[in-house]
Every structure is written in structure tokens, then in C-alpha cells.
Design a protein around this motif. Structure first.
Motif, PDB file in Angstrom:
ATOM      1  N   ARG A 253       0.858  -1.188   0.000  1.00  0.00           N
ATOM      2  CA  ARG A 253       0.000   0.000   0.000  1.00  0.00           C
ATOM      3  C   ARG A 253       0.901   1.247   0.000  1.00  0.00           C
ATOM      4  O   ARG A 253       1.398   1.691   1.041  1.00  0.00           O
ATOM      5  CB  ARG A 253      -0.924  -0.029   1.213  1.00  0.00           C
ATOM      6  CG  ARG A 253      -1.829  -1.280   1.234  1.00  0.00           C
ATOM      7  CD  ARG A 253      -2.526  -1.439   2.567  1.00  0.00           C
ATOM      8  NE  ARG A 253      -3.573  -0.440   2.778  1.00  0.00           N
ATOM      9  CZ  ARG A 253      -4.854  -0.597   2.467  1.00  0.00           C
ATOM     10  NH1 ARG A 253      -5.263  -1.727   1.892  1.00  0.00           N
ATOM     11  NH2 ARG A 253      -5.727   0.340   2.723  1.00  0.00           N
ATOM     12  N   ILE A 254       1.136   1.782  -1.194  1.00  0.00           N
ATOM     13  CA  ILE A 254       2.044   2.898  -1.404  1.00  0.00           C
ATOM     14  C   ILE A 254       1.294   4.041  -2.083  1.00  0.00           C
ATOM     15  O   ILE A 254       0.632   3.836  -3.106  1.00  0.00           O
ATOM     16  CB  ILE A 254       3.258   2.471  -2.261  1.00  0.00           C
ATOM     17  CG1 ILE A 254       4.020   1.322  -1.573  1.00  0.00           C
ATOM     18  CG2 ILE A 254       4.198   3.652  -2.517  1.00  0.00           C
ATOM     19  CD1 ILE A 254       5.123   0.722  -2.420  1.00  0.00           C
TER      20      ILE A 254
ATOM     21  N   LEU B 297      -4.130   5.576   8.704  1.00  0.00           N
ATOM     22  CA  LEU B 297      -4.089   5.247  10.123  1.00  0.00           C
ATOM     23  C   LEU B 297      -5.237   4.317  10.510  1.00  0.00           C
ATOM     24  O   LEU B 297      -5.111   3.500  11.433  1.00  0.00           O
ATOM     25  CB  LEU B 297      -4.155   6.525  10.962  1.00  0.00           C
ATOM     26  CG  LEU B 297      -2.911   7.432  10.921  1.00  0.00           C
ATOM     27  CD1 LEU B 297      -3.167   8.712  11.696  1.00  0.00           C
ATOM     28  CD2 LEU B 297      -1.695   6.714  11.477  1.00  0.00           C
ATOM     29  N   ALA B 298      -6.343   4.435   9.830  1.00  0.00           N
ATOM     30  CA  ALA B 298      -7.523   3.624  10.169  1.00  0.00           C
ATOM     31  C   ALA B 298      -7.492   2.248   9.519  1.00  0.00           C
ATOM     32  O   ALA B 298      -8.260   1.358   9.920  1.00  0.00           O
ATOM     33  CB  ALA B 298      -8.798   4.352   9.736  1.00  0.00           C
ATOM     34  N   SER B 299      -6.619   2.034   8.543  1.00  0.00           N
ATOM     35  CA  SER B 299      -6.664   0.795   7.755  1.00  0.00           C
ATOM     36  C   SER B 299      -6.188  -0.430   8.519  1.00  0.00           C
ATOM     37  O   SER B 299      -6.592  -1.557   8.218  1.00  0.00           O
ATOM     38  CB  SER B 299      -5.809   0.946   6.493  1.00  0.00           C
ATOM     39  OG  SER B 299      -4.423   0.955   6.817  1.00  0.00           O
ATOM     40  N   GLY B 300      -5.301  -0.239   9.488  1.00  0.00           N
ATOM     41  CA  GLY B 300      -4.760  -1.399  10.192  1.00  0.00           C
ATOM     42  C   GLY B 300      -3.680  -2.114   9.402  1.00  0.00           C
ATOM     43  O   GLY B 300      -3.233  -3.193   9.807  1.00  0.00           O
ATOM     44  N   GLU B 301      -3.253  -1.532   8.291  1.00  0.00           N
ATOM     45  CA  GLU B 301      -2.213  -2.130   7.445  1.00  0.00           C
ATOM     46  C   GLU B 301      -0.931  -1.298   7.529  1.00  0.00           C
ATOM     47  O   GLU B 301      -0.927  -0.188   8.060  1.00  0.00           O
ATOM     48  CB  GLU B 301      -2.693  -2.188   5.982  1.00  0.00           C
ATOM     49  CG  GLU B 301      -3.978  -2.957   5.776  1.00  0.00           C
ATOM     50  CD  GLU B 301      -3.825  -4.444   6.069  1.00  0.00           C
ATOM     51  OE1 GLU B 301      -2.679  -4.945   5.942  1.00  0.00           O
ATOM     52  OE2 GLU B 301      -4.823  -5.081   6.435  1.00  0.00           O
ATOM     53  N   VAL B 302       0.157  -1.863   6.982  1.00  0.00           N
ATOM     54  CA  VAL B 302       1.376  -1.063   6.869  1.00  0.00           C
ATOM     55  C   VAL B 302       1.241  -0.210   5.610  1.00  0.00           C
ATOM     56  O   VAL B 302       0.985  -0.731   4.519  1.00  0.00           O
ATOM     57  CB  VAL B 302       2.644  -1.945   6.828  1.00  0.00           C
ATOM     58  CG1 VAL B 302       2.935  -2.509   8.194  1.00  0.00           C
ATOM     59  CG2 VAL B 302       2.546  -3.066   5.816  1.00  0.00           C
TER      60      VAL B 302
END
Length: 539
Positions: free
Chosen positions: A480-481, A501-506
């Protein structure tokens, strides 16, 4: 070269001139105040100079040059020696064929640094000789001596500069004829070049024998000399820029000036101490000389603990000699630094501050985001630490706090030591994910607009290979860039940060906008690079 025989030069400029006259095969390093101008001036004088991604790589390249019989000059600021320490310690064992000189530019008083570490401790720990010039003339002269020592004993030599020596200008008398450097040639030597335990054990013994011989040589070397008055009441031992302060503070006192501070000439020091009624050691930074000299049973007075901090001056030296421990006058307040008006980083820190993020910051001009009106950075440790520290915060904090953690790093700093942080993000992903923002302004702004692998330009601004940050991060496993210009639509940038910030991913946001101060320069470099291609197409 007669027209160049007498010049007014800074220590950095003098060292660059010496590198040219000494036939340095390659100069490499990483930009960092106060060392940056050494390689820049070496390049302008026609020397072969290049910026490395970081100090460790620079020293390793320098070691390779010296293994090949060439002469290498590796430059960095004091904290860069931390990064280069791994190859340094082992290079002392392997030795070198050609000369290897490592310039460590210390910053007493932290004019532009995050600590006041003393590089003399590294010379002692790594067991390599160290020279300390006190002015531009010695910066010029001592490089030739450093090369002589390195090639005679096949050993790396550290060359300690300080901010005041690096940037102050004094008269330099240069050599009339430049040296002819040896032609590089490789000879295979496995026991001296491959440090497996069976080869490293005898290598350690060889290293200690080299140091013993260098110590004996140092006893009568002209690097160390007694100067000043003939008042036998008080004698002073000093080195580097402190020698200049001492000569002004106590013009009638005899002074033993040490040009080599590792290994030390203990016989000469003892004889000097015994020749005066009171011997005083005055040095900046750590009590390095004090501990070393007193350990030999040589009686000497030293500075008080309060003078361990900050840069020494003529006035402070006088206070030390007078045993004055009264409170020092408060320094005149200066104007605090700030992010430039129009700086693209301002948008990022405005957003992060307004959102109440916990920001793990890094080394670079964006560190100024910690100051008002933003106060948008919570931590700053060292180059590249923003990612690791941010991940540690994510792993430890309660979920509601962890989701507010953001790591911020610049483009040059990311290339320097952020890549392994990406690996850590992907490999040990926090349960709440993580957000890294790379503030890409297209230059190494804080140290004076130097190039780095991400700009696609070499030290002299000519075209070079270019690291694609997004492609590199994708290859390391980042999925995710996002690449944006935060100044085009600040509200959209803020929405993107919230979503990440809400995604829970890096997540990775590359906030790309050229530095306002470098924008025109970058455009001119790119235009110049495109010109030959246009000529070829027209042909």
C-alpha cells in the motif's frame, strides 16, 4: 603551482587541497556538518569524489580502494563513525595496502548535531592511530603524514577534525609539487584479508605490534611539539583547536601540543610534565587525554566537570586554568531555526500536529517540525530510527494510542538507513499496522543541498543511477504505497493520512515536493542532463 603556495582556507578546503596534492584515488563519504565541504571542494579541484548512501558503505568502498593499493579518503561527521564502526574495527585487523584515511568531524557544542560524542574514543577502541590538526595548515600537512603512516604500517588512520577547525580560515602554504600516487594493483592475500577466526587471531597480534611501533615513532615525531613561553610554573598539554585557545589564554606558558592523540607519546608527556611545577591538561569533550595520561601515573591537573560540555573558548580555558567553577554567563540567545517559508514539510507537520499524532521523527531539516508552531515530532534518535522507534511504539502502546503513531523520514535519510526499517515493517507487522511518511524534497537539504541515490545525480550534480523509492519499497514487500504532493491539496493529504491510520495495514505515503531552496537548482541540473540527449536527437 606557485600561485597556490599561500592561500586563506578553511580546514575543510585545506584538507581537500591536500587530498588533491597527495594523489587520493577516491574520496567518498556521506554529507554531514561540519565535514561536508571536504569532498565538495575535492571534487571542484578535479578530485574523484562521490557520495555514498551512508557512512558504512563509504568506509567499505574506501577499504576496497586501499586493498587495491590506491589511496582513499573517507569523510563523515562524528555520529557517522557509529554507522561505519563495524568495518572500521575489522579493517584495523585486515590492514590495508594503500592509504586509508578516515576523517571524523566532531561537533563540540552541538552546532548541528544530536550529541557531543568524542571520536578519540573510537581510535582507542578500534586500535588505529589518530591525528588531530589545530588549524588549516595542519589539516593540509597532517594528511600527508596520515598517508605516510597508513602506507608504512598498512593500517587505517583516523583524522579528527572539529567544527572550529573545519570552518575557520587560516593561511595555508601548500606544497610546490604534488605527489605521484602509487598505481593500484591487487595481490591476493587471504590471511590478511579474510577475517575468519584462524586468520583474525594472528591479525590481532600484528595490529598490536603495529601500534607499539607507531607509539615509539610518535615519541620523536614532529607532530608533537613544545611551544610558547618559558615560564616553568605552569605547563599545558593540549591538542586540536584547543591549542589555539590555550596559546591566546596563556601566552607565557609552555604548551605540549599533541598532533597524534592515539597512540600517545607517554615518554614525551612525562618529560614535559616533570619540567614544570604544575601541568594542566586542557581538552574539549571527554576526559580522553586526562584518563590516558593519569593512567600512566603522570601527575596533571585537568578541567572541571562543568567544562566537559560545550565548545571550549579562550575565556573558558582561562577559567579552567584559574580553577573558576562559578556559573558561566548565559549565552546570548539566538534566533531559533525554523522550516523555510514555502517548505513542503510545513503541510505535513500541520496535518500531523492537528490530528494529534504521535510522531517518530528522524534526522534532517524536517526535524525542525519539533519547534513551534508545529511541535509535530515526539522522538528523534538517529538516522533511520524513526521507523524502528515508531514500530516499537506501535507494538507497546494500547490500541487507541498505537493507531496514532506515524513515522516520518526524509528521502536522503531513508536511503541512508531506512530500507531495513521497511523490511522490519513488513516482517514484524504491528497488529494495528503502521504508517510511514517519506518527506521527499529531492535533496539532502539540511547539509547544503547535496545529492543522494534518490536524486539520480552524483556529487558534482551530473546524471547518475537513480533509486526509485516506491519500486524499492514495493520490492521489499510494501503493498500500500501512495505518492502525493501534499501542497496541492492539504485537505486531501489529511484525508489520506486518516485513511492510512484507520486501515490497520502497513502504509507508505511518499510526500514528494522539491525543496523550495533547491527547486531552481534541480531544474537547471535536469535541463543540463537533457541537453546532450536533445543534441543527439537533433543530429
Amino acid at each position: 603551482m606557485s600561485q597556490l603556495s599561500r592561500l586563506l582556507m578553511s580546514g575543510n578546503e585545506a584538507l581537500a587541497l591536500a587530498a588533491t596534492h597527495a594523489g587520493i584515488t577516491l574520496g567518498t563519504g556521506y554529507p554531514g556538518t561540519p565535514s561536508t565541504e571536504i569532498l565538495e571542494n575535492f571534487s571542484l579541484l578535479g578530485g574523484n569524489a562521490q557520495w555514498a548512501p551512508n557512512e558504512k558503505v563509504a568506509l567499505e568502498v574506501g577499504i576496497g580502494v586501499a586493498f587495491a593499493g590506491g589511496r582513499s579518503l573517507v569523510t563523515m561527521k562524528h555520529v557517522g563513525v557509529n554507522v561505519a564502526a563495524d568495518p572500521l574495527f575489522t579493517a584495523a585487523y585486515t590492514g590495508v595496502t594503500g592509504a586509508l584515511v578516515l576523517v571524523a568531524a566532531d561537533d563540540p557544542g552541538m552546532a548541528s548535531s544530536q550529541n557531543e560524542q568524542d571520536s578519540r574514543q573510537y581510535a582507542r577502541a578500534a586500535a588505529v592511530p589518530m591525528l588531530e590538526p589545530s588549524d588549516s595548515q595542519e589539516a593540509y600537512d597532517f594528511l600527508f603524514t596520515a598517508i605516510e603512516i597508513s602506507e608504512r604500517w598498512n593500517i587505517p588512520v583516523m583524522f579528527r577534525m572539529t567544527t572550529r577547525v573545519c570552518h575557520s580560515k587560516t593561511v595555508v602554504h601548500s606544497r610546490a609539487v604534488a605527489q605521484t600516487a602509487p598505481t593500484p594493483h591487487y595481490e591476493r592475500d587471504l590471511p590478511h584479508r579474510v577475517m575468519i577466526p584462524a586468520y583474525a587471531r594472528p591479525a590481532h597480534r600484528r595490529l598490536r605490534e603495529k601500534l607499539r611501533q607507531i607509539a615509539e615513532w610518535c615519541e620523536t615525531s614532529t607532530l608533537n611539539r613544545v611551544s610558547g613561553g618559558d615560564d616553568a610554573k605552569t605547563g599545558i598539554i593540549a591538542a586540536g583547536i584547543v591549542f589555539a585557545h590555550v596559546r591566546e589564554a596563556a601566552p607565557n606558558a609552555p604548551v605540549l601540543k599533541l598532533g597524534m592523540t592515539h597512540p600517545l607519546p607517554y615518554k614525551a608527556i612525562r618529560a614535559f610534565a616533570e619540567s614544570v611545577e604544575r601541568c594542566v591538561i586542557i581538552e574539549d569533550g571527554d576526559p580522553y587525554l586526562e584518563e590516558s595520561i593519569r593512567a600512566q601515573g603522570i601527575a596533571a591537573d585537568t578541567k572541571q566537570e562543568m567544562y566537559r560540555y560545550g565548545e571550549l573558548s579562550v575565556q573558558r580555558v582561562q577559567r579552567i586554568l584559574n580553577n573558576d567553577v562559578s556559573p558561566e554567563p548565559a549565552p546570548v540567545p539566538g534566533k531559533p531555526p525554523q522550516l523555510c517559508m514555502g517548505c513542503p514539510h510545513r503541510v505535513a507537520f500541520s496535518v500531523l500536529s492537528r490530528m494529534g499524532c504521535i510522531v517518530s521523527g528522524d534526522i534532517g531539516c524536517y526535524t525542525l517540525g519539533v519547534l513551534p508552531p508545529f511541535e509535530g515530532i515526539d522522538t528523534c534518535v538517529c538516522m533511520g530510527a524513526s521507523i524502528g522507534v515508531g514500530l516499537g511504539l506501535r507494538h507497546a502502546l494500547p490500541e487507541d494510542e498505537a493507531r496514532r503513531v506515524v513515522s516520518v523520514i526524509g528521502d536522503s535519510t531513508f536511503v541512508h538507513s531506512g530500507l531495513t526499517g521497511i523490511v522490519e515493517m513488513v516482517y514484524n507487522k504491528p497488529s494495528t499496522g503502521h504508517l510511514l511518511i517519506i518527506l521527499d524534497n529531492g535533496t539532502t537539504a539540511m547539509t547544503g543541498m547535496q545529492e543522494h541515490p534518490g536524486t539520480g545525480r552524483k556529487l558534482d550534480h551530473s546524471p547518475g543511477g537513480k533509486l526509485n523509492i516506491e519500486a524499492m519499497c514495493a520490492a521489499l514487500g510494501m503493498e500500500r504505497i501512495h505518492t502525493v504532493d501534499p501542497t496541492e491539496d492539504p485537505e486531501a493529504f489529511e484525508r489520506l493520512v486518516k485513511e492510512c491510520l484507520a486501515s490497520g495495514e502497513v502504509e507508505l505515503i511518499v510526500a514528494r515536493k522539491p525543496c523550495k531552496l533547491a527547486e531552481k537548482r534541480i531544474a537547471s541540473y535536469e535541463a543540463a542532463a537533457a541537453q546532450p540527449q536533445e543534441c543527439e536527437s537533433n543530429a
